[in-house]
Write a protein that holds these residues in place. Structure first.
Motif, PDB file in Angstrom:
ATOM      1  N   LEU A  64       0.861  -1.265   0.605  1.00 31.12           N
ATOM      2  CA  LEU A  64       0.026   0.293  -0.124  1.00 31.12           C
ATOM      3  C   LEU A  64       0.884   0.694   0.500  1.00 31.12           C
ATOM      4  N   CYS A  68       1.151   2.549  -3.614  1.00 31.66           N
ATOM      5  CA  CYS A  68      -0.228   3.729  -3.723  1.00 31.66           C
ATOM      6  C   CYS A  68       0.343   4.755  -3.354  1.00 31.66           C
ATOM      7  N   PHE A  70       0.181   5.630   0.234  1.00 30.38           N
ATOM      8  CA  PHE A  70      -0.618   5.164   1.341  1.00 30.38           C
ATOM      9  C   PHE A  70      -0.042   5.681   2.699  1.00 30.38           C
ATOM     10  N   VAL A 239      -5.537  -3.683  -2.272  1.00 28.19           N
ATOM     11  CA  VAL A 239      -4.049  -3.114  -3.125  1.00 28.19           C
ATOM     12  C   VAL A 239      -5.434  -1.541  -4.223  1.00 28.19           C
ATOM     13  N   ARG A 240      -5.442  -2.518  -4.959  1.00 23.53           N
ATOM     14  CA  ARG A 240      -6.047  -1.778  -6.712  1.00 23.53           C
ATOM     15  C   ARG A 240      -7.661  -1.706  -6.084  1.00 23.53           C
ATOM     16  N   ALA A 243      -6.860   1.859  -3.773  1.00 25.79           N
ATOM     17  CA  ALA A 243      -6.111   2.226  -5.200  1.00 25.79           C
ATOM     18  C   ALA A 243      -7.367   2.988  -6.036  1.00 25.79           C
ATOM     19  N   ARG A 244      -8.762   2.043  -6.058  1.00 26.44           N
ATOM     20  CA  ARG A 244      -9.706   2.825  -7.395  1.00 26.44           C
ATOM     21  C   ARG A 244     -10.728   3.484  -6.409  1.00 26.44           C
ATOM     22  N   ARG A 248      -5.925   6.253  -6.644  1.00 29.23           N
ATOM     23  CA  ARG A 248      -4.545   6.742  -6.740  1.00 29.23           C
ATOM     24  C   ARG A 248      -4.101   5.127  -8.016  1.00 29.23           C
ATOM     25  N   VAL A 250      -1.648   2.824  -9.016  1.00 23.21           N
ATOM     26  CA  VAL A 250      -1.193   1.893  -8.741  1.00 23.21           C
ATOM     27  C   VAL A 250      -0.065   1.873  -9.044  1.00 23.21           C
TER      28      VAL A 250
END
Length: 254
Positions: A64, A68, A70, A239-240, A243-244, A248, A250
């Protein structure tokens, strides 16, 4: 209100690790390198018998943070990690080991004990989120997510059900017994993991908990395999997912 106090700091490969306390609750915050812009925060709940810096937590945090940008925070659940066990903790753990040795179902004990831990941990998570949002690199108006399976789901569902600051969550691998009613209060986007051949949680139980969420956007990931065989690629999927929902991109692995 307890303030956040950093107690140790280290960094490696573009990720900063800072241990902290909020009151008497210990935690860890993983962040991008200093100097980056304000970024979303993902709260992660660890599994039963584990702790805030368990390799699974550190590995998901790295995905993450480096993928991204984060921030990721984990706190030790009551009776776990650097926190002392109470007599109640010891009694429940002994009962779990007894049932396991006798070949009896573990579910009723785990459900009961995790519900007790959730009652204690939810206000601790809220106080931790209050303190983290005081940090300039996180702030009070940025997106917040929650990611936790197993015991992380047992604590996370009651937390997300009452915490409007959390706007996307990844759950999975828990019984619906005490969680289904709280899941009905959750309307944010959800990703949910289950193991199709789980020897502890039946397919019907896993599907019942997924079905209970009131979210208009919810995705079920069912993988073949037993309880401890959740594929590692589900962490990449989480993670995706975040991000979505947090806008953000990836980054590709270097």
């Amino acid at each position: 209100m307890h303030s956040l106090r950093f107690t140790a700091e280290s960094s490696s490969n573009g990720m900063v690790e800072r241990e902290f306390t909020v009151g008497d609750v210990p935690g860890v915050l993983w962040s991008p390198a200093p100097g980056t812009d304000r970024a979303p925060l993902v709260l992660m709940g660890h599994g039963g018998g584990n702790h805030k810096k368990h390799p699974a937590m550190a590995g998901r945090a790295r995905l993450l943070v480096t993928g991204c940008g984060f921030h990721v925070a984990v706190i030790d659940a009551p009776g776990h990690g650097d926190r002392p066990r109470t007599a109640h903790d010891e009694q429940e753990i002994a009962e779990l080991y007894r049932a396991r040795a006798a070949g009896e179902p573990e579910g009723p004990i785990v459900v009961r004990y995790n519900a007790h831990l959730a009652e204690l941990a939810v206000p601790e998570w809220q106080a931790t989120l209050d303190a983290l949002q005081e940090l300039p690199e996180i702030g009070a108006d940025g997106p917040v997510g929650y990611f936790g399976v197993n015991m992380g789901t047992a604590i996370g569902i009651p937390l997300v059900a009452i915490e409007p600051r959390i706007t996307a969550a990844v759950f999975g691998q828990h019984w619906p017994d005490v969680l289904a009613q709280k899941a009905k209060q959750i309307t944010i986007p959800i990703e949910f993991d289950m193991q199709w051949d789980d020897e502890h949680i039946s397919r019907e139980a896993g599907l019942a908990l997924f079905d209970a969420f009131a979210s208009k956007e919810k995705t079920l990931h069912a993988n073949a395999g037993r309880h401890k065989e959740l594929p590692r690629f589900e962490a990449d999927s989480a993670v995706r997912f975040f991000a979505r929902h947090f806008g953000r991109a990836v980054a590709s692995p270097s």
